[in-house]
Design a protein around this motif. Structure first.
Motif, PDB file in Angstrom:
ATOM      1  N   ALA A   3      -5.861  24.717  12.451  1.00  0.00           N
ATOM      2  CA  ALA A   3      -5.412  24.782  14.013  1.00  0.00           C
ATOM      3  C   ALA A   3      -5.371  23.533  14.571  1.00  0.00           C
ATOM      4  O   ALA A   3      -4.551  23.269  15.295  1.00  0.00           O
ATOM      5  CB  ALA A   3      -6.510  25.493  14.732  1.00  0.00           C
ATOM      6  N   THR A   4      -6.188  22.499  14.066  1.00  0.00           N
ATOM      7  CA  THR A   4      -6.144  21.153  14.618  1.00  0.00           C
ATOM      8  C   THR A   4      -4.573  20.545  14.306  1.00  0.00           C
ATOM      9  O   THR A   4      -4.051  19.766  15.128  1.00  0.00           O
ATOM     10  CB  THR A   4      -7.300  20.190  14.251  1.00  0.00           C
ATOM     11  OG1 THR A   4      -6.932  20.078  12.718  1.00  0.00           O
ATOM     12  CG2 THR A   4      -8.487  20.590  14.416  1.00  0.00           C
ATOM     13  N   ALA A   5      -4.066  20.897  13.328  1.00  0.00           N
ATOM     14  CA  ALA A   5      -2.783  20.371  12.665  1.00  0.00           C
ATOM     15  C   ALA A   5      -1.726  21.170  13.739  1.00  0.00           C
ATOM     16  O   ALA A   5      -0.566  20.077  13.811  1.00  0.00           O
ATOM     17  CB  ALA A   5      -2.409  20.993  11.437  1.00  0.00           C
ATOM     18  N   ARG A  15       0.315   9.919   8.371  1.00  0.00           N
ATOM     19  CA  ARG A  15      -0.606   8.558   8.264  1.00  0.00           C
ATOM     20  C   ARG A  15      -1.872   8.621   7.804  1.00  0.00           C
ATOM     21  O   ARG A  15      -2.375   7.964   6.883  1.00  0.00           O
ATOM     22  CB  ARG A  15      -0.538   7.879   9.704  1.00  0.00           C
ATOM     23  CG  ARG A  15      -1.102   6.443   9.648  1.00  0.00           C
ATOM     24  CD  ARG A  15      -0.952   5.598  10.980  1.00  0.00           C
ATOM     25  NE  ARG A  15      -1.893   6.023  11.648  1.00  0.00           N
ATOM     26  CZ  ARG A  15      -1.817   6.543  12.965  1.00  0.00           C
ATOM     27  NH1 ARG A  15      -0.565   6.935  13.340  1.00  0.00           N
ATOM     28  NH2 ARG A  15      -2.969   7.100  13.585  1.00  0.00           N
ATOM     29  N   THR A  16      -2.620   9.881   8.375  1.00  0.00           N
ATOM     30  CA  THR A  16      -3.948   9.858   7.904  1.00  0.00           C
ATOM     31  C   THR A  16      -4.214  10.306   6.781  1.00  0.00           C
ATOM     32  O   THR A  16      -4.976   9.805   5.831  1.00  0.00           O
ATOM     33  CB  THR A  16      -4.869  10.806   9.049  1.00  0.00           C
ATOM     34  OG1 THR A  16      -4.150  11.936   9.216  1.00  0.00           O
ATOM     35  CG2 THR A  16      -4.832  10.016  10.234  1.00  0.00           C
ATOM     36  N   ALA A  17      -3.139  11.332   6.294  1.00  0.00           N
ATOM     37  CA  ALA A  17      -3.266  11.984   4.918  1.00  0.00           C
ATOM     38  C   ALA A  17      -3.113  10.833   3.898  1.00  0.00           C
ATOM     39  O   ALA A  17      -3.530  11.281   2.683  1.00  0.00           O
ATOM     40  CB  ALA A  17      -2.283  13.158   4.957  1.00  0.00           C
ATOM     41  N   LYS A 200       2.431  10.963  -0.472  1.00  0.00           N
ATOM     42  CA  LYS A 200       1.123  10.638  -1.202  1.00  0.00           C
ATOM     43  C   LYS A 200       1.586  10.137  -2.699  1.00  0.00           C
ATOM     44  O   LYS A 200       1.485   9.173  -3.307  1.00  0.00           O
ATOM     45  CB  LYS A 200       0.047  11.530  -1.525  1.00  0.00           C
ATOM     46  CG  LYS A 200      -0.657  11.915  -0.205  1.00  0.00           C
ATOM     47  CD  LYS A 200      -1.838  12.982  -0.440  1.00  0.00           C
ATOM     48  CE  LYS A 200      -2.423  13.353   0.838  1.00  0.00           C
ATOM     49  NZ  LYS A 200      -3.518  14.533   0.760  1.00  0.00           N
ATOM     50  N   ARG A 201       2.780  10.974  -3.175  1.00  0.00           N
ATOM     51  CA  ARG A 201       3.382  10.583  -4.452  1.00  0.00           C
ATOM     52  C   ARG A 201       4.038   9.353  -4.244  1.00  0.00           C
ATOM     53  O   ARG A 201       3.908   8.695  -5.150  1.00  0.00           O
ATOM     54  CB  ARG A 201       4.274  11.788  -4.752  1.00  0.00           C
ATOM     55  CG  ARG A 201       4.960  11.586  -6.227  1.00  0.00           C
ATOM     56  CD  ARG A 201       5.828  12.953  -6.452  1.00  0.00           C
ATOM     57  NE  ARG A 201       6.485  12.745  -7.763  1.00  0.00           N
ATOM     58  CZ  ARG A 201       7.078  13.951  -8.506  1.00  0.00           C
ATOM     59  NH1 ARG A 201       7.241  15.076  -7.664  1.00  0.00           N
ATOM     60  NH2 ARG A 201       7.468  13.615  -9.515  1.00  0.00           N
ATOM     61  N   ALA A 202       4.709   9.195  -3.290  1.00  0.00           N
ATOM     62  CA  ALA A 202       5.306   7.749  -3.185  1.00  0.00           C
ATOM     63  C   ALA A 202       4.352   6.453  -3.063  1.00  0.00           C
ATOM     64  O   ALA A 202       4.853   5.727  -3.764  1.00  0.00           O
ATOM     65  CB  ALA A 202       6.247   7.723  -1.677  1.00  0.00           C
ATOM     66  N   PHE A 203       3.415   6.820  -2.579  1.00  0.00           N
ATOM     67  CA  PHE A 203       2.318   5.623  -2.781  1.00  0.00           C
ATOM     68  C   PHE A 203       1.713   5.421  -4.208  1.00  0.00           C
ATOM     69  O   PHE A 203       1.727   4.449  -4.530  1.00  0.00           O
ATOM     70  CB  PHE A 203       1.179   5.722  -1.576  1.00  0.00           C
ATOM     71  CG  PHE A 203       1.471   5.528  -0.323  1.00  0.00           C
ATOM     72  CD1 PHE A 203       1.747   4.182   0.072  1.00  0.00           C
ATOM     73  CD2 PHE A 203       1.404   6.441   0.776  1.00  0.00           C
ATOM     74  CE1 PHE A 203       2.155   3.867   1.181  1.00  0.00           C
ATOM     75  CE2 PHE A 203       1.819   6.142   2.017  1.00  0.00           C
ATOM     76  CZ  PHE A 203       2.141   4.642   2.400  1.00  0.00           C
ATOM     77  N   ALA A 204       1.725   6.603  -4.684  1.00  0.00           N
ATOM     78  CA  ALA A 204       0.975   6.489  -6.196  1.00  0.00           C
ATOM     79  C   ALA A 204       2.234   6.014  -6.942  1.00  0.00           C
ATOM     80  O   ALA A 204       1.930   4.980  -8.081  1.00  0.00           O
ATOM     81  CB  ALA A 204       0.772   7.877  -6.601  1.00  0.00           C
ATOM     82  N   LEU A 205       3.500   6.094  -6.704  1.00  0.00           N
ATOM     83  CA  LEU A 205       4.757   5.493  -7.698  1.00  0.00           C
ATOM     84  C   LEU A 205       4.837   4.103  -7.309  1.00  0.00           C
ATOM     85  O   LEU A 205       5.066   3.227  -8.243  1.00  0.00           O
ATOM     86  CB  LEU A 205       5.995   6.118  -7.317  1.00  0.00           C
ATOM     87  CG  LEU A 205       6.179   7.733  -7.597  1.00  0.00           C
ATOM     88  CD1 LEU A 205       7.278   8.264  -7.064  1.00  0.00           C
ATOM     89  CD2 LEU A 205       6.381   7.652  -9.350  1.00  0.00           C
ATOM     90  N   ASN A 206       4.433   3.755  -5.970  1.00  0.00           N
ATOM     91  CA  ASN A 206       4.512   2.205  -5.826  1.00  0.00           C
ATOM     92  C   ASN A 206       3.330   1.635  -6.388  1.00  0.00           C
ATOM     93  O   ASN A 206       3.576   0.432  -6.962  1.00  0.00           O
ATOM     94  CB  ASN A 206       4.271   2.125  -4.195  1.00  0.00           C
ATOM     95  CG  ASN A 206       4.688   0.486  -3.737  1.00  0.00           C
ATOM     96  OD1 ASN A 206       5.520  -0.001  -4.162  1.00  0.00           O
ATOM     97  ND2 ASN A 206       3.793   0.101  -2.867  1.00  0.00           N
ATOM     98  N   THR A 207       2.151   2.104  -6.427  1.00  0.00           N
ATOM     99  CA  THR A 207       0.867   1.401  -6.999  1.00  0.00           C
ATOM    100  C   THR A 207       1.186   1.403  -8.403  1.00  0.00           C
ATOM    101  O   THR A 207       0.760   0.221  -9.197  1.00  0.00           O
ATOM    102  CB  THR A 207      -0.174   2.474  -6.675  1.00  0.00           C
ATOM    103  OG1 THR A 207      -0.373   2.736  -5.456  1.00  0.00           O
ATOM    104  CG2 THR A 207      -1.541   1.910  -7.370  1.00  0.00           C
ATOM    105  N   ALA A 208       1.684   2.351  -9.327  1.00  0.00           N
ATOM    106  CA  ALA A 208       2.051   2.230 -10.557  1.00  0.00           C
ATOM    107  C   ALA A 208       3.096   1.127 -10.949  1.00  0.00           C
ATOM    108  O   ALA A 208       2.899   0.267 -11.792  1.00  0.00           O
ATOM    109  CB  ALA A 208       2.782   3.449 -11.041  1.00  0.00           C
TER     110      ALA A 208
END
Length: 221
Positions: A3-5, A15-17, A200-208
């Motif tokens: 409901a908060t969403a 941003r928070t996720a 989240k996947r984009a950040f993981a790809l960047n971290t790789a």
């Protein structure tokens, strides 16, 4: 979504996720060594090369999405970075900078995913657009400042033009406008959740990519 969403702006949710992945990318060993002045200009050059492959995928994909009801509003010419990256690479590698230029495996995977989203899933493309361009407008300025001081580039000149958004005179206002676009995105709650997962996947790809760069440029013990 709970409901908060329903009352939380999507720009806040996204941003928070992705905060944990964002922090992991920012605190990578390679980026820490680069910003700490412990690596040479060759490491900075190699990083810039990897960016070129990712932004080429982002910006080649953008053209076909201009009229798209979901991704179209995000395609803004003042954000485009490929031309600036090419000027930087000419400065860093010389006029024949394309000769022998190869993406790292992680970079190739990252660029391929961006291109796939641009081609088949406009909402997913937004996730990559957001993680890259808003990051450049924010943390990218720290990298520019460090690069100028560490390797002697002219302020906002060749070598760091990627980080200079000449057509955006007020970055804070631009980022507010961008967040408004996210809040108004043409997607239902389920699709918004998928966008967050792709973020989240984009950040993981960047971290790789950072991880592989760290393997190419390890600090001697």
């Amino acid at each position: 979504m709970d409901a908060t969403a329903a009352v939380t702006p999507f720009s806040t949710l996204i941003r928070t996720a992705s905060h944990e992945q964002h922090t992991e990318a920012e605190t990578s060993t390679f980026m820490g060594d680069l910003l700490g002045g412990r690596l040479g200009v060759d490491a900075y050059t190699r990083y810039t090369e990897q960016l070129w492959f990712v932004y080429r995928a982002l910006e080649e994909g953008a053209e076909a999405l201009r009229g798209d009801p979901v991704a179209g509003p995000f395609i803004q010419p003042e954000l485009m970075r490929s031309a600036e990256l090419e000027r930087d690479l000419t400065h860093l590698r010389g006029a024949d900078w394309r000769a022998g230029l190869e993406p790292l495996p992680a970079t190739a995977a990252y660029a391929a995913r961006v291109a796939e989203c641009a081609r088949t899933w406009p909402a997913g493309y937004i996730a990559h657009h957001y993680t890259r361009y808003l990051g450049d407008l924010s943390g990218g300025q720290i990298i520019r400042d460090k690069a100028e001081k560490t390797w002697g580039f002219d302020r906002k000149g060749d070598g760091v033009r990627f980080y200079v958004f000449e057509q955006i005179t007020n970055p804070a206002a631009f980022k507010r406008g961008y967040r408004d676009l996210l809040d108004a995105v043409n997607a239902d709650d389920l699709e918004k959740q998928r966008i967050i997962e792709e973020c989240k996947r984009a950040f993981a790809l960047n971290t790789a990519v950072f991880r592989e760069l760290g393997e190419v440029f390890p600090l001697s013990a």
